[in-house]
Design a protein around this motif. Structure first.
Motif, PDB file in Angstrom:
ATOM      1  N   GLN A  49      75.649  22.234  60.112  1.00  0.00           N
ATOM      2  CA  GLN A  49      75.108  21.036  60.731  1.00  0.00           C
ATOM      3  C   GLN A  49      73.599  21.117  60.741  1.00  0.00           C
ATOM      4  O   GLN A  49      73.018  22.074  61.234  1.00  0.00           O
ATOM      5  N   GLN A  50      72.964  20.085  60.189  1.00  0.00           N
ATOM      6  CA  GLN A  50      71.515  20.028  60.150  1.00  0.00           C
ATOM      7  C   GLN A  50      70.983  19.492  61.471  1.00  0.00           C
ATOM      8  O   GLN A  50      71.728  18.983  62.308  1.00  0.00           O
ATOM      9  N   GLU A  51      69.671  19.571  61.657  1.00  0.00           N
ATOM     10  CA  GLU A  51      69.058  19.109  62.895  1.00  0.00           C
ATOM     11  C   GLU A  51      69.287  17.626  63.145  1.00  0.00           C
ATOM     12  O   GLU A  51      69.349  17.190  64.291  1.00  0.00           O
ATOM     13  N   ASP A  52      69.428  16.832  62.094  1.00  0.00           N
ATOM     14  CA  ASP A  52      69.662  15.395  62.253  1.00  0.00           C
ATOM     15  C   ASP A  52      71.151  15.059  62.353  1.00  0.00           C
ATOM     16  O   ASP A  52      71.547  13.911  62.215  1.00  0.00           O
ATOM     17  N   ASP A  53      71.974  16.065  62.598  1.00  0.00           N
ATOM     18  CA  ASP A  53      73.431  15.959  62.762  1.00  0.00           C
ATOM     19  C   ASP A  53      74.190  15.682  61.471  1.00  0.00           C
ATOM     20  O   ASP A  53      75.403  15.514  61.499  1.00  0.00           O
ATOM     21  N   ASN A  54      73.497  15.618  60.341  1.00  0.00           N
ATOM     22  CA  ASN A  54      74.215  15.546  59.066  1.00  0.00           C
ATOM     23  C   ASN A  54      74.906  16.884  58.829  1.00  0.00           C
ATOM     24  O   ASN A  54      74.415  17.924  59.249  1.00  0.00           O
ATOM     25  N   ILE A  55      76.023  16.826  58.148  1.00  0.00           N
ATOM     26  CA  ILE A  55      76.780  18.045  57.866  1.00  0.00           C
ATOM     27  C   ILE A  55      76.803  18.283  56.367  1.00  0.00           C
ATOM     28  O   ILE A  55      77.068  17.369  55.585  1.00  0.00           O
ATOM     29  N   ILE A  56      76.504  19.506  55.982  1.00  0.00           N
ATOM     30  CA  ILE A  56      76.598  19.945  54.595  1.00  0.00           C
ATOM     31  C   ILE A  56      77.758  20.922  54.528  1.00  0.00           C
ATOM     32  O   ILE A  56      77.867  21.824  55.365  1.00  0.00           O
ATOM     33  N   TYR A  57      78.627  20.745  53.552  1.00  0.00           N
ATOM     34  CA  TYR A  57      79.746  21.675  53.362  1.00  0.00           C
ATOM     35  C   TYR A  57      79.416  22.572  52.179  1.00  0.00           C
ATOM     36  O   TYR A  57      79.184  22.096  51.072  1.00  0.00           O
ATOM     37  N   VAL A  58      79.379  23.867  52.439  1.00  0.00           N
ATOM     38  CA  VAL A  58      79.029  24.836  51.411  1.00  0.00           C
ATOM     39  C   VAL A  58      80.326  25.463  50.897  1.00  0.00           C
ATOM     40  O   VAL A  58      81.070  26.079  51.666  1.00  0.00           O
ATOM     41  N   GLY A  59      80.565  25.299  49.605  1.00  0.00           N
ATOM     42  CA  GLY A  59      81.782  25.817  49.002  1.00  0.00           C
ATOM     43  C   GLY A  59      81.657  27.276  48.603  1.00  0.00           C
ATOM     44  O   GLY A  59      80.559  27.837  48.497  1.00  0.00           O
ATOM     45  N   LEU A  60      82.805  27.887  48.373  1.00  0.00           N
ATOM     46  CA  LEU A  60      82.877  29.299  48.021  1.00  0.00           C
ATOM     47  C   LEU A  60      82.102  29.604  46.737  1.00  0.00           C
ATOM     48  O   LEU A  60      81.443  30.640  46.639  1.00  0.00           O
ATOM     49  N   ASP A  61      82.140  28.706  45.769  1.00  0.00           N
ATOM     50  CA  ASP A  61      81.429  28.943  44.513  1.00  0.00           C
ATOM     51  C   ASP A  61      79.919  29.049  44.734  1.00  0.00           C
ATOM     52  O   ASP A  61      79.255  29.914  44.166  1.00  0.00           O
ATOM     53  N   LEU A  62      79.369  28.208  45.602  1.00  0.00           N
ATOM     54  CA  LEU A  62      77.938  28.261  45.876  1.00  0.00           C
ATOM     55  C   LEU A  62      77.574  29.516  46.669  1.00  0.00           C
ATOM     56  O   LEU A  62      76.558  30.156  46.413  1.00  0.00           O
ATOM     57  N   ILE A  63      78.425  29.895  47.603  1.00  0.00           N
ATOM     58  CA  ILE A  63      78.186  31.118  48.372  1.00  0.00           C
ATOM     59  C   ILE A  63      78.183  32.332  47.447  1.00  0.00           C
ATOM     60  O   ILE A  63      77.315  33.201  47.548  1.00  0.00           O
ATOM     61  N   ARG A  64      79.134  32.377  46.529  1.00  0.00           N
ATOM     62  CA  ARG A  64      79.158  33.487  45.550  1.00  0.00           C
ATOM     63  C   ARG A  64      77.898  33.497  44.696  1.00  0.00           C
ATOM     64  O   ARG A  64      77.329  34.558  44.424  1.00  0.00           O
ATOM     65  N   HIS A  65      77.460  32.327  44.273  1.00  0.00           N
ATOM     66  CA  HIS A  65      76.239  32.223  43.467  1.00  0.00           C
ATOM     67  C   HIS A  65      75.037  32.751  44.251  1.00  0.00           C
ATOM     68  O   HIS A  65      74.235  33.522  43.728  1.00  0.00           O
ATOM     69  N   TRP A  66      74.909  32.340  45.522  1.00  0.00           N
ATOM     70  CA  TRP A  66      73.803  32.808  46.358  1.00  0.00           C
ATOM     71  C   TRP A  66      73.865  34.318  46.538  1.00  0.00           C
ATOM     72  O   TRP A  66      72.849  35.010  46.456  1.00  0.00           O
ATOM     73  N   PHE A  67      75.066  34.831  46.798  1.00  0.00           N
ATOM     74  CA  PHE A  67      75.229  36.258  47.002  1.00  0.00           C
ATOM     75  C   PHE A  67      74.843  37.041  45.753  1.00  0.00           C
ATOM     76  O   PHE A  67      74.123  38.039  45.835  1.00  0.00           O
ATOM     77  N   ASP A  68      75.302  36.581  44.598  1.00  0.00           N
ATOM     78  CA  ASP A  68      74.955  37.244  43.331  1.00  0.00           C
ATOM     79  C   ASP A  68      73.449  37.209  43.088  1.00  0.00           C
ATOM     80  O   ASP A  68      72.864  38.208  42.660  1.00  0.00           O
ATOM     81  N   ALA A  69      72.824  36.078  43.370  1.00  0.00           N
ATOM     82  CA  ALA A  69      71.371  35.960  43.192  1.00  0.00           C
ATOM     83  C   ALA A  69      70.620  36.911  44.120  1.00  0.00           C
ATOM     84  O   ALA A  69      69.645  37.552  43.709  1.00  0.00           O
ATOM     85  N   LEU A  70      71.090  37.037  45.350  1.00  0.00           N
ATOM     86  CA  LEU A  70      70.466  37.980  46.289  1.00  0.00           C
ATOM     87  C   LEU A  70      70.639  39.427  45.835  1.00  0.00           C
ATOM     88  O   LEU A  70      69.702  40.226  45.911  1.00  0.00           O
ATOM     89  N   GLN A  71      71.830  39.761  45.346  1.00  0.00           N
ATOM     90  CA  GLN A  71      72.073  41.135  44.887  1.00  0.00           C
ATOM     91  C   GLN A  71      71.166  41.495  43.721  1.00  0.00           C
ATOM     92  O   GLN A  71      70.733  42.625  43.615  1.00  0.00           O
ATOM     93  N   GLU A  72      70.892  40.533  42.868  1.00  0.00           N
ATOM     94  CA  GLU A  72      69.989  40.796  41.735  1.00  0.00           C
ATOM     95  C   GLU A  72      68.574  41.117  42.203  1.00  0.00           C
ATOM     96  O   GLU A  72      67.856  41.865  41.549  1.00  0.00           O
ATOM     97  N   LYS A  73      68.166  40.554  43.329  1.00  0.00           N
ATOM     98  CA  LYS A  73      66.801  40.739  43.840  1.00  0.00           C
ATOM     99  C   LYS A  73      66.647  41.959  44.730  1.00  0.00           C
ATOM    100  O   LYS A  73      65.544  42.427  44.956  1.00  0.00           O
ATOM    101  N   ILE A  74      67.747  42.457  45.271  1.00  0.00           N
ATOM    102  CA  ILE A  74      67.658  43.562  46.220  1.00  0.00           C
ATOM    103  C   ILE A  74      67.647  44.895  45.476  1.00  0.00           C
ATOM    104  O   ILE A  74      68.300  45.169  44.579  1.00  0.00           O
TER     105      ILE A  74
END
Length: 84
Positions: A59-84
């Motif tokens: 939930q954003q500050e303006d009460d809009n809701i964003i739904y984050v799917g598993l595929d995007l979470i995996r992508h973010w996690f993989d991108a973070l692992q590459e940088k760490i």
């Protein structure tokens, strides 16, 4: 300056919506919808529901809701692992 999602992770419960029933329960628990008819509530849920499951609602500050799917979470996690 754009806002960045920053939460106190000790106070934040991550809600994972696994199916439409999870979404319905979660969404309806957020507010009182007793003044609406069953048809209006059904239409609201249909309009607001995420397109994929599982997902995490943010939930954003303006009460809009964003739904984050598993595929995007995996992508973010993989991108973070590459940088760490």
């Amino acid at each position: 300056m754009k806002s960045t999602f920053r939460n106190d992770i000790t106070a934040t419960k991550v809600r994972i919506l696994m199916c439409e029933d999870d979404f319905d329960r979660w969404y309806l628990s957020r507010n009182d919808y007793s003044c609406f008819t069953k048809e209006e509530i059904k239409a609201l849920l249909e309009d607001e529901k995420p397109s994929i499951y599982p997902c995490i609602p943010l939930q954003q500050e303006d009460d809009n809701i964003i739904y984050v799917g598993l595929d995007l979470i995996r992508h973010w996690f993989d991108a973070l692992q590459e940088k760490i």
